[in-house]
Design an enzyme around this catalytic site. Sequence first.
Site, PDB file in Angstrom:
ATOM      1  N   SER A 107      72.933 -17.889   4.043  1.00  0.00           N
ATOM      2  CA  SER A 107      73.596 -19.022   4.687  1.00  0.00           C
ATOM      3  C   SER A 107      74.204 -18.592   6.028  1.00  0.00           C
ATOM      4  CB  SER A 107      74.683 -19.545   3.772  1.00  0.00           C
ATOM      5  OG  SER A 107      75.299 -20.628   4.385  1.00  0.00           O
ATOM      6  N   GLY A 108      73.888 -19.329   7.067  1.00  0.00           N
ATOM      7  CA  GLY A 108      74.437 -19.030   8.399  1.00  0.00           C
ATOM      8  C   GLY A 108      73.585 -18.062   9.183  1.00  0.00           C
ATOM      9  N   THR A 112      68.113 -23.163   9.965  1.00  0.00           N
ATOM     10  CA  THR A 112      67.957 -24.532  10.451  1.00  0.00           C
ATOM     11  C   THR A 112      67.673 -24.526  11.949  1.00  0.00           C
ATOM     12  OG1 THR A 112      69.464 -25.217   8.738  1.00  0.00           O
ATOM     13  CG2 THR A 112      69.095 -26.782  10.507  1.00  0.00           C
ATOM     14  N   ASN A 157      79.184 -21.034   7.198  1.00  0.00           N
ATOM     15  CA  ASN A 157      78.435 -21.694   8.274  1.00  0.00           C
ATOM     16  C   ASN A 157      79.061 -23.063   8.529  1.00  0.00           C
ATOM     17  OD1 ASN A 157      76.582 -22.815   9.974  1.00  0.00           O
ATOM     18  ND2 ASN A 157      74.828 -22.614   8.588  1.00  0.00           N
ATOM     19  N   SER A 160      76.292 -25.911   7.522  1.00  0.00           N
ATOM     20  CA  SER A 160      75.455 -25.354   6.464  1.00  0.00           C
ATOM     21  C   SER A 160      74.632 -26.457   5.798  1.00  0.00           C
ATOM     22  CB  SER A 160      76.357 -24.682   5.438  1.00  0.00           C
ATOM     23  OG  SER A 160      75.568 -24.132   4.433  1.00  0.00           O
ATOM     24  N   SER A 161      73.338 -26.190   5.639  1.00  0.00           N
ATOM     25  CA  SER A 161      72.471 -27.177   4.981  1.00  0.00           C
ATOM     26  C   SER A 161      72.811 -27.147   3.498  1.00  0.00           C
ATOM     27  CB  SER A 161      71.008 -26.816   5.163  1.00  0.00           C
ATOM     28  OG  SER A 161      70.767 -26.452   6.489  1.00  0.00           O
ATOM     29  N   GLY A 387      70.222 -21.128   2.250  1.00  0.00           N
ATOM     30  CA  GLY A 387      70.045 -19.684   2.132  1.00  0.00           C
ATOM     31  C   GLY A 387      70.735 -19.130   0.895  1.00  0.00           C
ATOM     32  N   GLU A 389      73.271 -17.496  -1.315  1.00  0.00           N
ATOM     33  CA  GLU A 389      74.706 -17.444  -1.049  1.00  0.00           C
ATOM     34  C   GLU A 389      75.491 -16.896  -2.228  1.00  0.00           C
ATOM     35  OE1 GLU A 389      75.291 -21.342   0.491  1.00  0.00           O
ATOM     36  OE2 GLU A 389      75.417 -22.271  -1.476  1.00  0.00           O
TER      37      GLU A 389
HETATM   38  N1  LIG Z   1      68.950 -19.166  17.925  1.00  0.00           N
HETATM   39  C1  LIG Z   1      70.245 -19.452  17.922  1.00  0.00           C
HETATM   40  N2  LIG Z   1      70.902 -19.538  19.093  1.00  0.00           N
HETATM   41  C2  LIG Z   1      72.210 -19.833  19.122  1.00  0.00           C
HETATM   42  N3  LIG Z   1      72.964 -20.021  18.024  1.00  0.00           N
HETATM   43  C3  LIG Z   1      72.363 -19.959  16.827  1.00  0.00           C
HETATM   44  C4  LIG Z   1      70.976 -19.674  16.723  1.00  0.00           C
HETATM   45  N4  LIG Z   1      70.676 -19.684  15.426  1.00  0.00           N
HETATM   46  C5  LIG Z   1      71.828 -19.950  14.749  1.00  0.00           C
HETATM   47  N5  LIG Z   1      72.840 -20.120  15.592  1.00  0.00           N
HETATM   48  C6  LIG Z   1      74.246 -20.419  15.253  1.00  0.00           C
HETATM   49  O1  LIG Z   1      74.471 -20.140  13.913  1.00  0.00           O
HETATM   50  C7  LIG Z   1      74.892 -21.281  13.183  1.00  0.00           C
HETATM   51  C8  LIG Z   1      74.286 -21.301  11.807  1.00  0.00           C
HETATM   52  O2  LIG Z   1      72.898 -21.480  11.897  1.00  0.00           O
HETATM   53  P1  LIG Z   1      72.085 -22.357  10.851  1.00  0.00           P
HETATM   54  O3  LIG Z   1      72.798 -23.601  10.543  1.00  0.00           O
HETATM   55  O4  LIG Z   1      70.715 -22.449  11.353  1.00  0.00           O
HETATM   56  O5  LIG Z   1      72.134 -21.442   9.594  1.00  0.00           O
HETATM   57  P2  LIG Z   1      71.329 -21.608   8.251  1.00  0.00           P
HETATM   58  O6  LIG Z   1      70.578 -20.351   8.057  1.00  0.00           O
HETATM   59  O7  LIG Z   1      70.553 -22.860   8.303  1.00  0.00           O
HETATM   60  O8  LIG Z   1      72.477 -21.707   7.195  1.00  0.00           O
HETATM   61  P3  LIG Z   1      72.533 -22.523   5.841  1.00  0.00           P
HETATM   62  O9  LIG Z   1      71.709 -21.818   4.858  1.00  0.00           O
HETATM   63  O10 LIG Z   1      73.961 -22.528   5.522  1.00  0.00           O
HETATM   64  O11 LIG Z   1      72.033 -23.875   6.182  1.00  0.00           O
HETATM   65  C9  LIG Z   1      74.449 -22.447  14.010  1.00  0.00           C
HETATM   66  O12 LIG Z   1      75.286 -23.537  13.830  1.00  0.00           O
HETATM   67  C10 LIG Z   1      74.548 -21.892  15.422  1.00  0.00           C
HETATM   68  O13 LIG Z   1      75.880 -21.974  15.867  1.00  0.00           O
HETATM   69 MG   LIG Z   2      70.648 -24.598   7.382  1.00  0.00          MG
END
Ligand SMILES: Nc1ncnc2c1ncn2[C@@H]1O[C@H](COP(=O)(O)OP(=O)(O)OP(=O)(O)O)[C@@H](O)[C@H]1O
Ligand SMILES: [Mg+2]
Length: 1079
Positions: A107-108, A112, A157, A160-161, A387, A389
């Site tokens: 997660s994070g 996404t 996050n 977070s999805s 992800g 967690e």
């Molecule tokens: N390529 C990137 N460039 C800039 N910031 C990023 C990038 N990827 C992720 N982030 C930052 O990290 C945060 C978390 O990313 P994201 O929501 O994609 O995580 P996740 O893997 O989908 O988590 P979860 O499993 O909780 O959904 C985003 O809100 C953003 O602020």
């Molecule tokens: Mg996500």
Amino acid sequence: MEVKTSLLDNMIGVGDMVLLEPLNEDSFIENLRKRFDHNEIYTYIGSVVISMNPYRSLPIFTPEKVEEYRNRNFYELSPHIYALADEAYRSLRDQDKDQCILITGESGAGKTEASKLVMSYVAAVCGKGQEVNKVKEQLLQSNPVLEAFGNAKTVRNDNSSRFGKYMDIEFDFKGDPLGGVISNYLLEKSRVCKQPRGERNFHIFYQLLSGASGDTLTKLKLDRDFSKYNYLSLDSATVSGLDDAASFRTVRNAMQIVGFMEDEVQSVLELVAAVLKLGNIEFKPESRVNGFDESRVKDKNDLKEMCELLGIEQSVLERAFSYRTVEAKMEKVSTTLNVAQAYYARDALAKNLYSRLFSWLVTRINESIKAQAKTRHKVMGVLDIYGFEIFEDNSFEQFIINYCNEKLQQIFIELTLREEQEEYVREGIEWTNIEYFNNAVICDLIENNQNGILAMLDEECLRPGTVTDDTFLDKLNTICAEHQHFESRLSKNSKFLTDHSLPHSCFRIQHYAGKVLYRVEGFVDKNNDLLYRDLSQAMYKATHSLMRQLFPEGNPAKVNLKRPPTAGFQFKASVGGLMRNLQTKNPNYIRCIKPNDKKASHIFTDSLVCHQVRYLGLMENVRVRRAGYAFRQPYEPCLERYKMLCRQTWPHWRGPARDGVEVLLIDCSVPAEEFAYGRSKIFIRNPRTLFTLEERRRACLQDLATLIQKIYRGWKCRTHFILLKKSQVVVAAWYRRYAQQKKYEKIKRATLVMQSFTRGWKARKILRQLKYEKRCKEAVTTIAAYWHGTEVRREYRKFFRANAGKKIYCFIIQRIMQKYFLGLKTTMPSMSPIDNTWSAQPYSFLEGAHTELRRIFHFWRCKKHRGQFTEEKKAVYEEKLEASEIFKDKKALYPSSVSQPFKGDYLEIQKNPKYQKLNSAVEEKVLLADVVNKINRANGKGSPRLFLLTKSNFVLADQKTGQVKASVPLPDLTSVSVSTQSDGFFALKLKEGSASAAKGDFLLSSEHLIEIITKLHRTGTTAADKDQINIDISDEFLVQFKQDKVCVKFIQGGPKNGTSAACKRKNNRLLEVSVPSSP
Ligand SMILES: Nc1ncnc2c1ncn2[C@@H]1O[C@H](COP(=O)(O)OP(=O)(O)OP(=O)(O)O)[C@@H](O)[C@H]1O
Ligand SMILES: [Mg+2]
């Protein structure tokens, strides 16, 4: 010329972990850190992309970058998620292979974000056009809608999805997007009612309250204040960097683009509001006679508002919170709910309502974005699932999420190995097996149909009798005790008996990504996912159409006594379906890693990264990749890159690329065991070999650069020299020409001077000669002329003298006349007839002509003047002319009358009201009206009378009364007598015997004598058939007074007599008028 670049150019660390030397965990982490510090967040393991979350925006996702990676080979440029997206898209389009992009990580870690980057890249590079762009826009805009309803802030996050998402994007044969299908996996609905500390409910609740207009909120019966709602945690209601109000606008806009109707959006918001209202409903116990407590709604206001919002009858819902009907075998039993059960029912309703709304949203989006054409589609699936967690307190949701990640890891292992194996077979290279951790055993622990944890949970849920979370744990303790990845304090496995980190109500699983401690509390309930039928029926009775759609089981006509499948069962089935789907597609991996736990940029926590690298099995991944050969490359690019290392292949190899590579490697003395020839690729066993080649290439490039420099410098100097030489020749030529020109000009000038001197001398000499000759000629001519002249004069003198005088005279006279007439023209007098000026006579011989000209001119201008007269004026002048004819040079009074205008009506008889009577008595037009003095025959005194003249008679009237005294027809007037002097007396003599003459003649005096007489004469002449009236002008005349004739005599009086004439009776026969002498 296209510049061939490679992943190996300007590498920071190594861009592909396969090339890492030496390969161990430390160097692996160090390589990641080095690249991360240089903003290189992407690193490859073969075709797998490792993505580090930068936690800040980097300038590497620009449209220019998209263009850079478009249609380039995967290893051609430095590692980037775009390279993977491009590779997947091109093999989908060109090789007709369905693709899936598997994004994993905790997660994070950025899953996404990565999925959005992939989608936006594909959208940017695929076809364009109005329809295609609309599809793209709808696909992209589905993200904000689902994120608003399915994402929430967690401790890990901020976005977070809280649901799993798999999106199939469908393309036609050209690679243009046609539409898509989204599948969602198990929304973490427990969050609706309760959020762990430091976390929030789903974004939409906060977005609605912050961003909706006051009007909308009133319609939804909501208050902007978060603290008014029990379901919204307050400790992190606002998240820094998240603008809920702006996000709400984005979501509404996205819903519109995706195709939601306005009333659908409103319905959705009403349901969101209903969930918030539901959370505020509270219960109190009410004692019953049977000794049990029954729940009652405490404050009905929220219940009422919620029922109004959804169109539910309040009493129905209220009853559903107090009673529960159980149906079994045609029997209905109603039991009361206590307060705890009522709260459970309320939360179950809220959770179900929200999760069903979420599923409805996905279905609705699918309706909009589904491909219209029925032709065969190519599919690219993008999987972005929650992800792995580990929280402090992990429950059923984490268990399910981690199970899903476990399955993904499984598929990763399977597919990576398979792909690797297949490539070796395809290329005809021998495959050597490699050891790695296979998590199939953990998957089996969870999903095994006989003794898997999910199966046992289902069994427990369906078992009759008392079922609690503890009975479930007991069951696990007996059945899974021996499993090497299951740990529980009370299991038969004695080694955990003393493990105090393991509480009694928990069990622990050693996941591939680490150990997770699960609290069993709530497992049974969450798996059952029970919603009392009374509640679903109450919801079905709502008039809100969307609400009815969400609770179809509430339809009393379709009562189904069968238990619905459990949550765990459903999830397992859908994950199973997903895995089968993924296996049919060509996989592309993005492994997301989060560099720190603080959501901070620039921080790289080794231990955290190391942990992720371990559980993601990245080291194994590299090892598998390197098991046979670390590096592989098609022959053409390999030859292109290293051809400068061998004389035979440099600069051009004219044969098959494979042979070229063979020649090259032999020439470079690479040991035979270090490489193998595949069908289309060369395989290099050790990265060191590759680096040696790279090193030699770099050195060779140096030499080549020196060579190029040398040749270039030589060429440059030679060109410069040739240029200088050419310039020198040109300069010399120009200078020589200039010098010669100067010299020539000097000689020319000298020659000219000499020439001119000589010519001058010669000319002067000739001139002298010519002058002399000319003078001689002139002398001869003069002498001849004189002589001829003398001769001619002598001959003609006699003729000349006779005629010359006359001619001169005529000429002079002509000249004088000419001058006279021209002078006359300039001195012409004005056109006024009374202008007497005339230029002076210049010569006496012109006297006659001069006077005649003056006369002619005067007549002419008089004629001109007369021509301008109007009829009235003409009449006036005619009268004046007549007066002149009568009196001029005959009466002394005349000259003074010339300048006086003949006014006629001096009394203004028409206008003056005083004479109205008189005026009416006189019928004809009055020609003259004046006051005259009538001379008394007795004493010669005058008395005033009005004198009127008309066309046919004259009238005398009293001045005061206007009464007519006498009216005499003009034919009765025979003559008028006046003196020669300047007096105003006149006598009107009447025809003897006529009626008018009875009283005798009239002796009158008037200031306007001349006018009166003239008018009388004129009128008398024109009127009637009468002879002219005689005008007597003499200083003595007779006047008939009745019977007497009296002589009126005029004498010149001295100055004593005053200025006016005076009349005096001298005797019976004489009236004497003394007239003042003229001055
Ligand atoms: N390529 C990137 N460039 C800039 N910031 C990023 C990038 N990827 C992720 N982030 C930052 O990290 C945060 C978390 O990313 P994201 O929501 O994609 O995580 P996740 O893997 O989908 O988590 P979860 O499993 O909780 O959904 C985003 O809100 C953003 O602020
Ligand atoms: Mg996500």
